[in-house]
Write a protein that holds these residues in place. Sequence first.
Motif: not given
Length: 512
Positions: A128, A439, A441-442, A444
């Motif tokens: 993300r 991935w 941390t969520s 980021w």
Amino acid sequence: MTSTVPPTPSDGPIATPMSVQTARIELAPGEVPADNRFVNDDLLPVPIADRHWTTYNFAALWVGMAHNIPSWLLASGLVALGMDWKQAVFTIALANLIVLAPMLLTGHAGPKYGIPFPVLARASFGMRGANLPALIRAGVACAWFGIQTWIGGQGIFILLGKIFGGWAEAAEIGGQPWTLWVCFVLFWVLELAIIYRGMETLRRFENWAAPFVIVGALVLFVWITNKAGGLGPLLDQPSQLGWGADFWPVFFPSLMGMIAFWSTLSLNIPDFTRFGKGQRAQVWGQTLGLPTTMTLFALLSVLVTSGSQAVYGAAIWDPVALAAKTDNVFGLLFALVTVLIATISVNIAANVVSPAYDLANLAPRFINFRRGALITGVVGVLIMPWQLTETPELYIFTWLGLVGGLLGTVAGILIADYWLVRRTVLDLAGLYTPGSRYWYTSGWNLRAVAAFAVGGLLAIGGSHSAPGKGPFPEDGLIPLLKPLANYGWAVGLGASLLLYMLLMRPERVSRR
């Protein structure tokens, strides 16, 4: 498709054999689910069978991109700032040799993995988090698209006005003649029509556009040389700065501005190298295409600008305005076609391809390459960035200085992650799979975000303008950082690279 080299579980800083570094890798069938929210056809790796761009294709790409009006304005703008032709060419040649290094380093992932820039950024920023550098790059590209399209539209307007007459006296809309807006819109539509047909159309266009634009620049050079009465007046224009105390305060921010001009491509060059036959094609193609072409074009532009100073008593740094001074209809038509081809060539390659992929990465289910290109075209108009080219100070110091500082920061993180942390070894399927090692941390990688924030602050925090010459305070946004502002690209790249390596050290050690 089959994996040429199986993904390695280490994905870390261990030494990797040269055969592994240069091997080409693709996904096996079913390795990534087709309904994955991080996947669409444009973001998936290019199959090895479709990676067929050669050394000539990459060299032609750079020739086509380098020979355009804004890069002409770079060189001629240095003359307008007081440099002589030797100082201007030296500045541009050095800048392009410097920026070639990150260009080749980030371009390596393209032929090896077949992935575009936003997918490569997932390895360092997270699946993300990659949207952060991608959207920054996309925003810069949209602004550049607007600048280039406006310049191209102006070129058509000026040259057609000379041929037919009366265009400049047309009724105004929004402070500009309606005929200028028509030229702008027609040029905008033509650009998007070409890119909408895809990357293969772009490759074919660049192959023949490149030599045509070179001929156009040479014709302008021969014309001004003849008007000036020979090469002597072009070479004799003196520097207004000398080589002493007046030169260096202009040289260093100009050097960073020249680097910043192509720092955009140093990030998203994998968008093109992913189609390469191998590392040799991209390395030799870029090495032969970028520094040599830009230096030659810079030489032509500064000599022509010096010639305009000798002929007309003032340096005319806009080649369209200079070409418009001829009364020869054939010459005007040739200049018109050259402006069209030169501007389309660079604008599509440099300013539409990248944001098309970047926007697709933001919402793969809804935005593909073509839709991303159309969004880029719309945003590029809405930004209305054409005022940035009004003066050399705004163009070189303000716009390019800010862009270079931010994009240098991203480049430092990408290079550190790909070459120093992972040693060019990526888990290709993991770049498309939620919950993979990318991935973080969520989605980021907060360490990459921290490195970007610190590097960006150091690079552009001291941005300053001379009184009446720009939007920043004379003492800098953050006065303490003002001494760093003239070296924004180098500061951003170096600071983010070192900080990212420091922050990622625990992970590197754990993988040994």
